[in-house]
Design a protein around this motif. Structure first.
Motif, PDB file in Angstrom:
ATOM      1  N   VAL A 120       0.819  -1.211   0.000  1.00  0.00           N
ATOM      2  CA  VAL A 120       0.000   0.000   0.000  1.00  0.00           C
ATOM      3  C   VAL A 120       0.851   1.258   0.000  1.00  0.00           C
ATOM      4  O   VAL A 120       1.849   1.349   0.714  1.00  0.00           O
ATOM      5  CB  VAL A 120      -0.929  -0.004   1.241  1.00  0.00           C
ATOM      6  N   LEU A 121       0.439   2.225  -0.822  1.00  0.00           N
ATOM      7  CA  LEU A 121       0.949   3.595  -0.743  1.00  0.00           C
ATOM      8  C   LEU A 121      -0.040   4.382   0.107  1.00  0.00           C
ATOM      9  O   LEU A 121      -1.121   4.735  -0.364  1.00  0.00           O
ATOM     10  CB  LEU A 121       1.020   4.223  -2.138  1.00  0.00           C
ATOM     11  N   PRO A 122       0.263   4.654   1.371  1.00  0.00           N
ATOM     12  CA  PRO A 122      -0.707   5.334   2.235  1.00  0.00           C
ATOM     13  C   PRO A 122      -1.019   6.747   1.738  1.00  0.00           C
ATOM     14  O   PRO A 122      -0.137   7.464   1.266  1.00  0.00           O
ATOM     15  CB  PRO A 122       0.002   5.383   3.597  1.00  0.00           C
ATOM     16  N   LYS A 123      -2.275   7.120   1.855  1.00  0.00           N
ATOM     17  CA  LYS A 123      -2.702   8.468   1.476  1.00  0.00           C
ATOM     18  C   LYS A 123      -1.909   9.522   2.230  1.00  0.00           C
ATOM     19  O   LYS A 123      -1.530  10.554   1.671  1.00  0.00           O
ATOM     20  CB  LYS A 123      -4.194   8.627   1.775  1.00  0.00           C
ATOM     21  N   ALA A 124      -1.622   9.257   3.508  1.00  0.00           N
ATOM     22  CA  ALA A 124      -0.951  10.239   4.353  1.00  0.00           C
ATOM     23  C   ALA A 124       0.553  10.307   4.124  1.00  0.00           C
ATOM     24  O   ALA A 124       1.231  11.132   4.727  1.00  0.00           O
ATOM     25  CB  ALA A 124      -1.220   9.923   5.822  1.00  0.00           C
ATOM     26  N   ALA A 125       1.085   9.438   3.232  1.00  0.00           N
ATOM     27  CA  ALA A 125       2.530   9.416   3.017  1.00  0.00           C
ATOM     28  C   ALA A 125       2.940  10.056   1.698  1.00  0.00           C
ATOM     29  O   ALA A 125       4.081  10.470   1.542  1.00  0.00           O
ATOM     30  CB  ALA A 125       3.040   7.979   3.071  1.00  0.00           C
ATOM     31  N   GLY A 126       2.031  10.105   0.730  1.00  0.00           N
ATOM     32  CA  GLY A 126       2.363  10.731  -0.549  1.00  0.00           C
ATOM     33  C   GLY A 126       2.837   9.731  -1.581  1.00  0.00           C
ATOM     34  O   GLY A 126       3.259   8.618  -1.273  1.00  0.00           O
ATOM     35  N   MET A 127       2.804  10.155  -2.852  1.00  0.00           N
ATOM     36  CA  MET A 127       3.166   9.291  -3.969  1.00  0.00           C
ATOM     37  C   MET A 127       4.650   8.942  -3.995  1.00  0.00           C
ATOM     38  O   MET A 127       5.052   7.964  -4.606  1.00  0.00           O
ATOM     39  CB  MET A 127       2.771   9.959  -5.283  1.00  0.00           C
ATOM     40  N   ASP A 128       5.490   9.753  -3.365  1.00  0.00           N
ATOM     41  CA  ASP A 128       6.933   9.526  -3.435  1.00  0.00           C
ATOM     42  C   ASP A 128       7.456   8.760  -2.227  1.00  0.00           C
ATOM     43  O   ASP A 128       8.668   8.620  -2.056  1.00  0.00           O
ATOM     44  CB  ASP A 128       7.672  10.859  -3.560  1.00  0.00           C
ATOM     45  N   ALA A 129       6.564   8.258  -1.375  1.00  0.00           N
ATOM     46  CA  ALA A 129       6.993   7.557  -0.160  1.00  0.00           C
ATOM     47  C   ALA A 129       7.133   6.068  -0.432  1.00  0.00           C
ATOM     48  O   ALA A 129       6.520   5.524  -1.358  1.00  0.00           O
ATOM     49  CB  ALA A 129       5.977   7.791   0.953  1.00  0.00           C
ATOM     50  N   PRO A 130       7.926   5.370   0.381  1.00  0.00           N
ATOM     51  CA  PRO A 130       7.972   3.907   0.288  1.00  0.00           C
ATOM     52  C   PRO A 130       6.616   3.305   0.630  1.00  0.00           C
ATOM     53  O   PRO A 130       5.833   3.889   1.372  1.00  0.00           O
ATOM     54  CB  PRO A 130       9.024   3.524   1.337  1.00  0.00           C
ATOM     55  N   THR A 131       6.365   2.129   0.104  1.00  0.00           N
ATOM     56  CA  THR A 131       5.109   1.437   0.395  1.00  0.00           C
ATOM     57  C   THR A 131       5.212   0.709   1.733  1.00  0.00           C
ATOM     58  O   THR A 131       6.281   0.593   2.317  1.00  0.00           O
ATOM     59  CB  THR A 131       4.794   0.424  -0.710  1.00  0.00           C
ATOM     60  N   ARG A 132       4.060   0.220   2.205  1.00  0.00           N
ATOM     61  CA  ARG A 132       4.037  -0.578   3.430  1.00  0.00           C
ATOM     62  C   ARG A 132       3.157  -1.792   3.205  1.00  0.00           C
ATOM     63  O   ARG A 132       2.222  -1.763   2.391  1.00  0.00           O
ATOM     64  CB  ARG A 132       3.533   0.235   4.624  1.00  0.00           C
ATOM     65  N   ILE A 133       3.464  -2.882   3.897  1.00  0.00           N
ATOM     66  CA  ILE A 133       2.698  -4.115   3.760  1.00  0.00           C
ATOM     67  C   ILE A 133       1.611  -4.155   4.825  1.00  0.00           C
ATOM     68  O   ILE A 133       1.875  -3.950   6.018  1.00  0.00           O
ATOM     69  CB  ILE A 133       3.605  -5.360   3.910  1.00  0.00           C
ATOM     70  N   VAL A 134       0.383  -4.409   4.385  1.00  0.00           N
ATOM     71  CA  VAL A 134      -0.771  -4.514   5.280  1.00  0.00           C
ATOM     72  C   VAL A 134      -1.313  -5.935   5.192  1.00  0.00           C
ATOM     73  O   VAL A 134      -1.620  -6.418   4.098  1.00  0.00           O
ATOM     74  CB  VAL A 134      -1.870  -3.503   4.872  1.00  0.00           C
ATOM     75  N   SER A 135      -1.402  -6.614   6.326  1.00  0.00           N
ATOM     76  CA  SER A 135      -1.917  -7.988   6.367  1.00  0.00           C
ATOM     77  C   SER A 135      -3.325  -7.985   6.957  1.00  0.00           C
ATOM     78  O   SER A 135      -3.549  -7.439   8.036  1.00  0.00           O
ATOM     79  CB  SER A 135      -1.002  -8.870   7.216  1.00  0.00           C
ATOM     80  N   ILE A 136      -4.263  -8.613   6.240  1.00  0.00           N
ATOM     81  CA  ILE A 136      -5.664  -8.634   6.679  1.00  0.00           C
ATOM     82  C   ILE A 136      -6.205 -10.053   6.532  1.00  0.00           C
ATOM     83  O   ILE A 136      -6.005 -10.695   5.494  1.00  0.00           O
ATOM     84  CB  ILE A 136      -6.521  -7.654   5.851  1.00  0.00           C
TER      85      ILE A 136
END
Length: 681
Positions: A319-335
């Motif tokens: 995920v590219l978080p909305k609060a991080a911006g398009m130029d930020a690293p992504t993060r893994i979300v497990s659901i």
């Protein structure tokens, strides 16, 4: 007159139809991209239904033809990545002909444009593939890449658009590099991404082209009117049946990205606290060890199929978080996938203390009603009103000094429930007026004289409170029955219905359906909830005055309007003069509320950003500074809540427990201030 409405949608919430067509399994030969007789017939019927039944009177003429062409080109190439200004100039011959094409069923211009589009996609995608093979990029060179070109001019020629693609490849490589991928994996990922983009366009068939073109027509009239092909109608029915299974998120397609439009209350995504509206999903993996598939450029339906799965299975999202911006690293979300139960979406109560008083909070995430249970004769069927009635009785036994109804992020639901819920707080009378396309006005009324709760009342709303939420909040405000607190609401005051187009044809062919705007809501005082929404009596500083959110941000949205007031008897005028000033003075020194306003300002700043640096050192610096600001904000709030500080933001996920989904109490901040406002009152 034919009965055209096969579904009464009532207050259709924020669930939107993507205008991107679904892809078919195989690549389609270019010579198969021609209109057929069924599509010609469908175009004629769609036009007839729109002209006769749409709430906004439709005149298909040269002026509308111009809009249709612009909308069609935007639908095909929303980020101006394929066409040049030279291509746009060649399409000028169609500018005043598309109205005639639709009215006569001669759809060749739409298909001519699409075949040119497909050719341009092939040409543009060839460039990044060649760059991946032979180019080394210099990330010490100071240049920028404009990733959002919606408002930018078309590239003037092939040379200019080629340079845009060069920068896009460089940006993609840099982004994956900052995410920790090695050079080989980066090139494999991007090669697959660009080839998938080309293949996706090659899989669009004549039905997909037709649907995209006809929706360019419908969206040029009004944003909630859309055509669904027979295949799309079938997928819609499936999605409605399965809408409460999986991770509980409504997704939409934004250019080549899959964006979370809404997190369903009570669903796995909501409970995880890790996925939010506005987040962009760029990868999907199955289980703990499954391969993370890059899904940038995938059709929305293919993404949904990867995310949807059996109950109790794990899906990992990149995920590219909305609060991080398009130029930020992504993060893994497990659901962990699950079925969303009605009780998870049901209204719930809690108690908040403020200024020595105790206030009951009733959280209403949706206006639900078990229509199936009601139809089967179950006297105990679940509904919002029934549940809230019980919660009011429970809170009164606990001797609360007032009640707060929390409608934040409530996108609407049953019109019946909006009316009946209002009836719990007023003696009786009209709740909302509904004006149809013929000018007829019906009034939805509370006919039960019982006022279940007559004490101090506040209704908390935000920018995502829509439809039925706005009807309830507006009625409470018009009757002077309680305070409306928070942010101006979404502003969706229209009613849609599904029209089966086949009933207008002589044959047995399935022509699909039209989602049609047929009516508009009006408050009992005469003003509409459309466009403006409901403006709170006390407005929070988090309110967005930019016009970039809600109905007012949508092209061709119906304007605010006014009709005669209904005959109703307000309980009296609320005295509000001192409440806003006391609120502003208080939140100016409130660390928790400052967290919200600063976070909001950061997100707005990121959303206004349209380009990023391709200088690796600058990119890292910007991201690290943004992360540091976010960390400091969270730690100030944690200190206020008596929690240990975080060393990095990732620690926040580890800090969450099954018993405390919101350890920092972010969701309570607005509730707590609403309680103080009600105490002031």
């Amino acid at each position: 007159m034919k009965k055209i409405l096969i579904h009464w949608i009532g207050v259709f919430s924020l669930l939107a139809f993507s205008t991107a067509a679904f892809a078919v399994a195989k690549e389609v030969p270019v010579d198969a991209l021609v209109p057929d007789n069924i599509q010609r017939q469908t175009a004629l019927i769609v036009n007839r239904v729109l002209e006769r039944y749409h709430y906004r009177k439709v005149v298909l003429d040269n002026k509308l033809s111009e809009k249709i062409l612009d909308r069609y080109l935007e639908s095909l190439d929303p980020n101006k990545s394929f066409f040049t200004q030279q291509d746009i100039d060649t399409f000028a011959k169609y500018r005043y002909k598309l109205d005639d094409a639709i009215a006569s069923g001669k759809l060749e211009p739409a298909f001519d444009i699409f075949r040119k589009y497909r050719m341009r996609v092939d040409q543009r995608v060839a460039l990044p593939l060649s760059l991946l093979e032979k180019n080394k990029f210099d990330f010490t060179r100071d240049e920028t890449y404009r990733f959002d070109r919606e408002d930018a001019p078309w590239a003037k020629d092939k040379k200019e658009i080629s340079d845009q693609w060069r920068k896009r490849v460089k940006n993609d490589i840099l982004g994956l590099s900052l995410a920790g991928k090695d050079e080989k994996k980066i090139r494999e990922t991007l090669e697959k991404r660009y080839k998938t983009l080309r293949r996706r366009i090659h899989q669009l068939d004549a039905d997909s082209v037709f649907q995209t073109f006809i929706n360019a027509y419908t969206l040029s009239i009004e944003p909630h009117t859309a055509y669904m092909s027979p295949e799309r109608s079938e997928n819609f029915d499936i999605s409605m049946r399965l809408s409460l299974q999986g991770i509980g998120a409504v997704l939409r397609s934004d250019d080549e990205y899959t964006t979370v439009q809404k997190v369903v209350p009570g669903g796995p995504a909501d409970k995880s606290g890790q996925l939010h509206a506005g987040d962009r999903i760029v990868g999907v993996a199955q289980g703990k060890d499954g391969e993370m598939l890059d899904i940038v450029g995938w059709p929305l339906q293919d993404v949904v199929e990867k995310i949807r799965g059996k109950k109790d299975t794990l899906v990992r999202l990149n995920v590219l978080p909305k609060a991080a911006g398009m130029d930020a690293p992504t993060r893994i979300v497990s659901i962990v996938r699950d079925k969303i139960k009605l009780e998870d979406q049901a209204a719930k109560s809690s108690i908040i203390e403020a200024d020595g008083m105790r206030f009951g909070v009733i959280d209403v995430p949706a206006f639900y009603r078990d229509f199936r249970g009601q139809a089967s004769g179950n006297k105990d069927f679940r509904s919002t009103t029934r549940d809230v009635r019980k919660l009011i009785a429970k809170l009164q036994k606990q001797k609360v000094d007032g009640i707060i109804v929390d409608l934040r992020n409530n996108g609407g639901g049953s019109l019946t429930e909006a009316t009946e819920l209002t009836g719990l707080f007023i003696p009786f009378g009209p709740v909302v007026q509904v004006k149809d396309s013929q000018g007829h006005i019906d009034v939805e009324r509370d006919t039960d004289p019982e006022e279940v709760y007559s004490g101090p009342l506040a209704v908390l709303v935000n920018r995502n409170s829509a439809s039925a939420s706005e009807i309830f909040a507006a009625a409470i405000q018009d009757y002077g029955r309680g305070l409306i607190v928070g942010e101006p609401t979404f502003g969706k005051g229209t009613v849609q219905s599904l029209v089966d187009l086949s009933q207008f044809a002589r044959g047995k062919d399935d022509l699909g359906r039209l989602r049609l705007t047929i009516a508009q809501f009006f408050r009992v005082q005469g003003g509409s909830t459309q466009h403006k929404g409901v403006v709170p009596d006390v407005i929070f500083p988090t309110a967005d005055g930019s016009g970039k959110h809600g109905e007012r941000s949508l092209d061709n949205a119906l304007p605010w309007a006014e009709i005669k007031p209904a005959e109703y008897h307000p309980e009296g005028q609320l005295h509000l003069s001192m409440l806003q000033s006391k609120h502003e003075k208080r939140v100016g020194h409130d660390l928790a509320f400052r967290f919200l306003t600063e976070q909001n300002q950061e997100i707005n700043k990121l959303q206004d950003k349209k380009e990023v640096s391709l200088l690796e050192s600058e990119r890292k610096k910007e991201w690290q500074e943004r992360e540091q600001r976010a960390l400091e904000r969270h730690n100030k709030l944690r200190a206020l809540r008596g929690l240990e500080p975080l060393t990095k933001l990732d620690d926040e996920e580890e800090d969450d427990t099954d018993t405390e989904e919101d350890p920092e109490g972010i969701n309570r901040i607005m509730q707590e201030e609403t309680a103080r406002i009600l105490a002031d009152y």
